[in-house]
Design a protein around this motif. Structure first.
Motif, mmCIF file in Angstrom:
data_model
loop_
_atom_site.group_PDB
_atom_site.id
_atom_site.type_symbol
_atom_site.label_atom_id
_atom_site.label_comp_id
_atom_site.label_asym_id
_atom_site.label_seq_id
_atom_site.Cartn_x
_atom_site.Cartn_y
_atom_site.Cartn_z
ATOM 1 N N MET A 191 0.813 -1.125 0.277
ATOM 2 C CA MET A 191 -0.071 -0.075 -0.021
ATOM 3 C C MET A 191 0.824 1.381 -0.163
ATOM 4 O O MET A 191 0.122 2.250 -0.459
ATOM 5 N N ALA A 192 2.071 1.219 0.450
ATOM 6 C CA ALA A 192 2.938 2.392 0.576
ATOM 7 C C ALA A 192 4.341 1.981 0.330
ATOM 8 O O ALA A 192 4.598 0.809 0.348
ATOM 9 N N GLN A 193 5.242 2.999 -0.002
ATOM 10 C CA GLN A 193 6.633 2.724 -0.361
ATOM 11 C C GLN A 193 7.357 3.937 0.215
ATOM 12 O O GLN A 193 7.028 5.037 0.291
ATOM 13 N N ILE A 194 8.597 3.292 0.891
ATOM 14 C CA ILE A 194 9.764 4.531 1.102
ATOM 15 C C ILE A 194 10.873 4.242 0.358
ATOM 16 O O ILE A 194 11.335 3.027 0.529
ATOM 17 N N MET B 265 17.729 5.079 0.929
ATOM 18 C CA MET B 265 17.028 4.147 1.903
ATOM 19 C C MET B 265 17.994 2.668 1.940
ATOM 20 O O MET B 265 17.975 1.887 1.431
ATOM 21 N N GLU B 266 19.151 3.033 2.872
ATOM 22 C CA GLU B 266 20.095 1.854 2.860
ATOM 23 C C GLU B 266 20.385 1.602 4.448
ATOM 24 O O GLU B 266 20.776 2.819 5.134
ATOM 25 N N GLY B 267 20.676 0.480 5.018
ATOM 26 C CA GLY B 267 21.120 0.300 6.080
ATOM 27 C C GLY B 267 20.251 0.864 7.421
ATOM 28 O O GLY B 267 18.794 0.694 7.420
ATOM 29 N N ASP B 268 20.792 1.529 8.423
ATOM 30 C CA ASP B 268 20.295 2.175 9.375
ATOM 31 C C ASP B 268 18.911 3.158 8.898
ATOM 32 O O ASP B 268 18.139 3.531 9.554
ATOM 33 N N GLU B 269 19.218 3.825 7.851
ATOM 34 C CA GLU B 269 18.066 4.551 7.288
ATOM 35 C C GLU B 269 16.753 4.036 7.247
ATOM 36 O O GLU B 269 15.778 4.890 7.271
ATOM 37 N N LYS B 270 16.979 2.822 6.549
ATOM 38 C CA LYS B 270 15.318 2.212 6.252
ATOM 39 C C LYS B 270 14.515 2.197 7.686
ATOM 40 O O LYS B 270 13.417 2.475 7.454
ATOM 41 N N ILE B 271 15.075 1.695 8.650
ATOM 42 C CA ILE B 271 14.515 1.712 9.913
ATOM 43 C C ILE B 271 13.988 3.089 10.558
ATOM 44 O O ILE B 271 12.893 3.525 10.760
ATOM 45 N N ALA B 272 14.848 4.305 10.259
ATOM 46 C CA ALA B 272 14.710 5.372 10.769
ATOM 47 C C ALA B 272 13.594 6.067 9.900
ATOM 48 O O ALA B 272 12.802 6.926 10.516
ATOM 49 N N ALA B 273 13.630 5.789 8.602
ATOM 50 C CA ALA B 273 12.789 6.411 7.616
ATOM 51 C C ALA B 273 11.358 5.721 7.883
ATOM 52 O O ALA B 273 10.420 6.349 7.969
ATOM 53 N N LEU B 274 11.354 4.373 8.342
ATOM 54 C CA LEU B 274 10.045 3.603 8.446
ATOM 55 C C LEU B 274 9.433 4.315 9.610
ATOM 56 O O LEU B 274 8.136 4.538 9.715
ATOM 57 N N ARG B 275 10.224 4.693 10.764
ATOM 58 C CA ARG B 275 9.733 5.129 12.126
ATOM 59 C C ARG B 275 9.046 6.600 11.938
ATOM 60 O O ARG B 275 7.955 6.754 12.256
ATOM 61 N N HIS B 276 9.762 7.372 11.074
ATOM 62 C CA HIS B 276 9.364 8.707 10.855
ATOM 63 C C HIS B 276 8.100 8.587 10.136
ATOM 64 O O HIS B 276 6.937 9.229 10.372
ATOM 65 N N TRP B 277 8.081 7.726 8.993
ATOM 66 C CA TRP B 277 6.770 7.588 8.025
ATOM 67 C C TRP B 277 5.684 7.009 9.079
ATOM 68 O O TRP B 277 4.338 7.789 8.940
ATOM 69 N N CYS B 278 5.834 5.960 9.751
ATOM 70 C CA CYS B 278 4.935 5.508 10.552
ATOM 71 C C CYS B 278 3.974 6.309 11.587
ATOM 72 O O CYS B 278 2.970 6.411 11.849
#
Length: 235
Positions: free
Chosen positions: A136-139, A160-173
């Motif tokens: 339904m969504a993408q980052i 969107m690589e490494g630690d940035e994936k979880i950081a971006a996901l938390r920000h988005w969610c």
């Protein structure tokens, strides 16, 4: 054990390259750009050397290499470049989408999860895939636009690589569901750089993993899935 509390949104995250699809969409894109002479020989050599260093896990500038790839589109209108990347997906990547990824995504949807793809590849490619597959969504990695609507060679924010994936996901969610109102229930990845994301999930899965992730998954008791498919060499 499922730690999700009633009322919390359950999130399932899938990596794209090497997880949802067979192989790497950026690598295939570089091959096409070289074949079409959209990037110079020197640029292709620089990208190749970066790839070797990445393979050996040497520190690398993720934004730099994406800028090198996007030198092929520097100064071109967003609509033109996005259309090119959509056609690239249709011709070279669509056939590489793994049926097992589709099935797992649909299973999570049926469970009531919000299914999100978090990927280092370029945003127009993932947006095109989202039209045909059950997420339904993408980052993903977004390239910066100039004021005149043309692409630059700079990454907007961070890749969107490494630690940035979880950081971006938390920000988005947090922005979508509210801080504390969601839980990362499932995460799927194939590469050792996905370990931070997988470690944050209640149920992590190593999908056709590289040696680094495979070793880590075995040590931590994570399920290892084989989603590999055969793709014709000329595809």
């Amino acid at each position: 054990m499922d730690n999700a509390k009633p009322g919390k949104t359950k999130v399932a995250v899938f990596d794209f390259d090497g997880t949802s699809i067979e192989g790497s969409s950026p690598s295939w894109l570089v091959n096409r750009l070289i074949f079409e002479r959209r990037i110079t020989f020197l640029t292709s050599v620089k990208i190749g050397l970066w790839g070797l260093a990445y393979k050996w896990r040497l520190p690398q500038n993720e934004a730099w290499v994406r800028g090198q790839v996007f030198s092929a589109f520097d100064g071109r209108p967003k609509e033109e470049v996005d259309a090119y990347l959509r056609r690239f997906y249709d011709t070279y990547i669509a056939k590489r989408f793994r049926p097992a990824a589709d099935e797992a995504m649909q299973q999570r949807v049926d469970e009531g999860c919000e299914v999100i793809v978090v990927s280092a590849t370029f945003e127009p490619i993932v947006l095109r895939a989202m039209e045909d597959h059950p997420f339904m969504a993408q980052i993903s990695t977004r390239m910066r636009l100039r004021e005149d609507g043309t692409y630059s060679c700079e990454v907007e924010g961070r890749p969107m690589e490494g630690d940035e994936k979880i950081a971006a996901l938390r920000h988005w969610c947090d922005g979508r569901f509210g801080e504390g109102n969601w839980v990362l229930a499932y995460a799927y990845g194939d590469h050792h750089s996905d370990i931070p994301l997988l470690s944050a999930a209640e149920h992590p899965f190593a999908v056709s993993p590289n040696s680094g992730l495979k070793k880590y998954a075995k040590a931590h008791g994570w399920p290892i899935l084989d989603w590999s498919i055969d793709v014709p060499k000329d595809a």
